[in-house]
Design a protein around this motif. Structure first.
Motif, PDB file in Angstrom:
ATOM      1  N   LEU A 174     -15.708  36.548  35.717  1.00 12.64           N
ATOM      2  CA  LEU A 174     -14.274  36.851  35.731  1.00 12.64           C
ATOM      3  C   LEU A 174     -13.976  37.468  37.094  1.00 12.64           C
ATOM      4  N   SER A 175     -12.809  37.188  37.622  1.00 13.66           N
ATOM      5  CA  SER A 175     -12.442  37.685  38.936  1.00 13.66           C
ATOM      6  C   SER A 175     -12.616  39.207  39.010  1.00 13.66           C
ATOM      7  N   GLY A 176     -13.257  39.688  40.056  1.00 14.31           N
ATOM      8  CA  GLY A 176     -13.450  41.125  40.212  1.00 14.31           C
ATOM      9  C   GLY A 176     -14.751  41.659  39.626  1.00 14.31           C
ATOM     10  N   ARG A 177     -15.435  40.860  38.791  1.00 13.67           N
ATOM     11  CA  ARG A 177     -16.716  41.285  38.214  1.00 13.67           C
ATOM     12  C   ARG A 177     -17.865  40.837  39.117  1.00 13.67           C
ATOM     13  N   PRO A 178     -19.045  41.462  38.973  1.00 17.65           N
ATOM     14  CA  PRO A 178     -20.174  41.012  39.801  1.00 17.65           C
ATOM     15  C   PRO A 178     -20.500  39.540  39.534  1.00 17.65           C
ATOM     16  N   SER A 179     -20.924  38.831  40.556  1.00 17.01           N
ATOM     17  CA  SER A 179     -21.305  37.423  40.383  1.00 17.01           C
ATOM     18  C   SER A 179     -22.476  37.306  39.414  1.00 17.01           C
ATOM     19  N   PRO A 180     -22.517  36.195  38.649  1.00 14.69           N
ATOM     20  CA  PRO A 180     -23.573  36.029  37.640  1.00 14.69           C
ATOM     21  C   PRO A 180     -24.864  35.493  38.230  1.00 14.69           C
ATOM     22  N   THR A 181     -25.960  36.155  37.948  1.00 14.43           N
ATOM     23  CA  THR A 181     -27.261  35.663  38.398  1.00 14.43           C
ATOM     24  C   THR A 181     -28.093  35.154  37.219  1.00 14.43           C
ATOM     25  N   THR A 182     -27.538  35.265  36.015  1.00  9.20           N
ATOM     26  CA  THR A 182     -28.166  34.640  34.839  1.00  9.20           C
ATOM     27  C   THR A 182     -27.041  33.979  34.033  1.00  9.20           C
ATOM     28  N   ALA A 183     -27.444  33.060  33.140  1.00 10.16           N
ATOM     29  CA  ALA A 183     -26.448  32.426  32.278  1.00 10.16           C
ATOM     30  C   ALA A 183     -25.817  33.472  31.359  1.00 10.16           C
ATOM     31  N   GLN A 184     -26.602  34.496  30.959  1.00 12.52           N
ATOM     32  CA  GLN A 184     -26.069  35.548  30.066  1.00 12.52           C
ATOM     33  C   GLN A 184     -24.870  36.243  30.728  1.00 12.52           C
ATOM     34  N   HIS A 185     -24.964  36.492  32.045  1.00  7.34           N
ATOM     35  CA  HIS A 185     -23.824  37.128  32.731  1.00  7.34           C
ATOM     36  C   HIS A 185     -22.565  36.266  32.603  1.00  7.34           C
ATOM     37  N   SER A 186     -22.733  34.952  32.762  1.00  6.87           N
ATOM     38  CA  SER A 186     -21.577  34.050  32.656  1.00  6.87           C
ATOM     39  C   SER A 186     -21.057  33.996  31.229  1.00  6.87           C
ATOM     40  N   ILE A 187     -22.001  34.042  30.269  1.00 13.35           N
ATOM     41  CA  ILE A 187     -21.580  34.027  28.863  1.00 13.35           C
ATOM     42  C   ILE A 187     -20.723  35.261  28.585  1.00 13.35           C
ATOM     43  N   GLN A 188     -21.173  36.429  29.079  1.00 17.89           N
ATOM     44  CA  GLN A 188     -20.396  37.679  28.910  1.00 17.89           C
ATOM     45  C   GLN A 188     -18.949  37.494  29.391  1.00 17.89           C
ATOM     46  N   ASP A 189     -18.798  36.863  30.557  1.00 17.08           N
ATOM     47  CA  ASP A 189     -17.468  36.774  31.176  1.00 17.08           C
ATOM     48  C   ASP A 189     -16.656  35.563  30.722  1.00 17.08           C
ATOM     49  N   LEU A 190     -17.315  34.436  30.475  1.00 15.15           N
ATOM     50  CA  LEU A 190     -16.558  33.177  30.378  1.00 15.15           C
ATOM     51  C   LEU A 190     -16.690  32.433  29.046  1.00 15.15           C
TER      52      LEU A 190
END
Ligand code: TXA
Ligand code: MG
Length: 349
Positions: free
Chosen positions: A151-167
């Motif tokens: 999500l804009s303003g959040r740290p860039s995702p380095t794992t798929a879990q990070h992207s799942i959290q945001d998107l």
């Protein structure tokens, strides 16, 4: 926005399964959104030649419309279709660093929709160095516009879990190939002015570029062709890489002064009943709520930085204290990301 059904698929990072890539490519070709791994961070991809699909990237991540997208191609030979000309030094750099974490700015050809370049005449392009990303671009048969999949303003995702959290619920598919290798985004380099200038430090270092073209790039922003001093790397002006916690960067060289200042900050925030985290090289002498130790190897720091930010957030840490690091090599990109995340920088000379 209307929630989407998000498919999550594991993909082998070295030999991506054809069946998964085919499904993902079908989604890209029908105007959908696919999160995919690159060697830097995960990207949120759409068909770069489809203005409606590209627009939906902005909606999915709440991205300001004046922040242009990087276009990913699978082979340097495809480049000519999307640009008007190759600026000086570009061929040297492309031959050396593509596929890899170097994004170059070109004058765009009319085939690239304005939405992708945020209305500017310039397009940012790179060839990512990741089998899954390359297979997806090839199978789709189109260039893929992809910002980092956060999500804009959040740290860039380095794992798929990070992207799942945001998107999750905002995209059609998330491909999971495990943690990314570099962990910070690509270097964005502008070769269109007299002096090459780095618009965003990243995986390819200032030293690497100097070694290749024998010119030391400046650290700066692009001006547009108009006489006004309009910045054409708008991404750098938006707030970036924020964990939810308040980040304080302690820009202090002397170890003793650093320890004194750390102790001072810990006392201040303890009195305010805030939970305190430290991202540092040594264990803290004072008790804090959470500590993540930094590796001596800067490449490992780069790989884990965004994950560390998110781990502090998961533990509801209010304040993160971080010491200054070297700005050599990948240290320049690390320092840049921490500085952007910081709401306070304490400097002691
Ligand atoms: O490593 C990366 O570059 C990742 C992966 C997914 O490839 N992508 C990424 O994209 O970090 P994004 O959108 O999060 O950051 C793109 C940066 C922004 O700072 C943006 O302003 C700049 O590149 N940029 C994009 N197009 C530009 C253009 N035409 N002129 C100047 N800067 C541009
Ligand atoms: Mg980003």
């Amino acid at each position: 926005m209307i929630l989407k059904k998000t498919i999550i698929e594991k993909v082998d990072p070295i030999r991506p399964q054809k069946s998964v890539i085919t499904r993902a490519a079908k989604i890209i070709n029908s105007g959908g959104l696919v999160v995919f791994p690159t060697e830097t961070v995960y990207g949120l991809g759409a068909n770069a030649l489809d203005p409606v699909a590209s627009q939906s990237i902005f909606t999915a991540k709440n991205r300001p419309p004046d922040n242009p997208l990087i276009v990913h191609i699978s082979n340097k030979l495809e480049l000519d279709e999307y640009i008007l000309e190759k600026p000086k030094f570009s061929e040297l750099l492309i031959d050396r660093y593509w596929p890899g974490p170097l994004t170059l700015i070109f004058r765009k050809s009319p085939i690239i929709p304005n939405i992708v370049t945020a209305g500017t005449k310039y397009v940012a392009i790179r060839v990512p160095n990741h089998p899954v990303a390359l297979a997806l671009i090839k199978e789709s048969g189109v260039p893929i516009a992809a910002p980092s999949a956060n999500l804009s303003g959040r740290p860039s995702p380095t794992t798929a879990q990070h992207s799942i959290q945001d998107l999750y619920g905002r995209v059609d598919m998330i491909l999971d190939s495990g943690p990314t290798d570099i962990g910070l985004e690509s270097t964005v380099l502008n070769l269109l002015e007299k002096k090459p200038s780095i618009l965003r430090p990243g995986g390819i270092t200032r030293e690497d570029i100097f070694e290749t073209i024998s010119v030391r790039p400046t650290l700066g922003y692009l001006k547009s062709e108009s006489s006004s001093e309009k910045v054409i790397s708008p991404g750098t002006k938006h707030p970036h890489y924020h964990p939810k916690a308040k980040v304080i960067l302690l820009d202090i060289k002397n170890i003793e002064s650093l320890e004194i200042e750390l102790a001072k900050q810990i006392l201040i925030y303890r009195q305010l009943k805030k939970s305190i985290g430290i991202l540092g090289f040594e264990h803290s002498k004072l008790k804090v709520d959470m500590e993540i130790l930094l590796d001596k190897d800067y490449n490992k720091i780069a790989r884990s930085l965004f994950d560390s930010f998110r781990r502090f957030d998961d533990k509801k840490i209010d304040v993160i204290l971080i010491p200054r690091m070297s700005s050599k090599q990948i240290g320049l990109a690390i320092t840049d990301r921490i500085t952007r995340a910081a709401s306070q920088i304490i400097k002691v000379i």
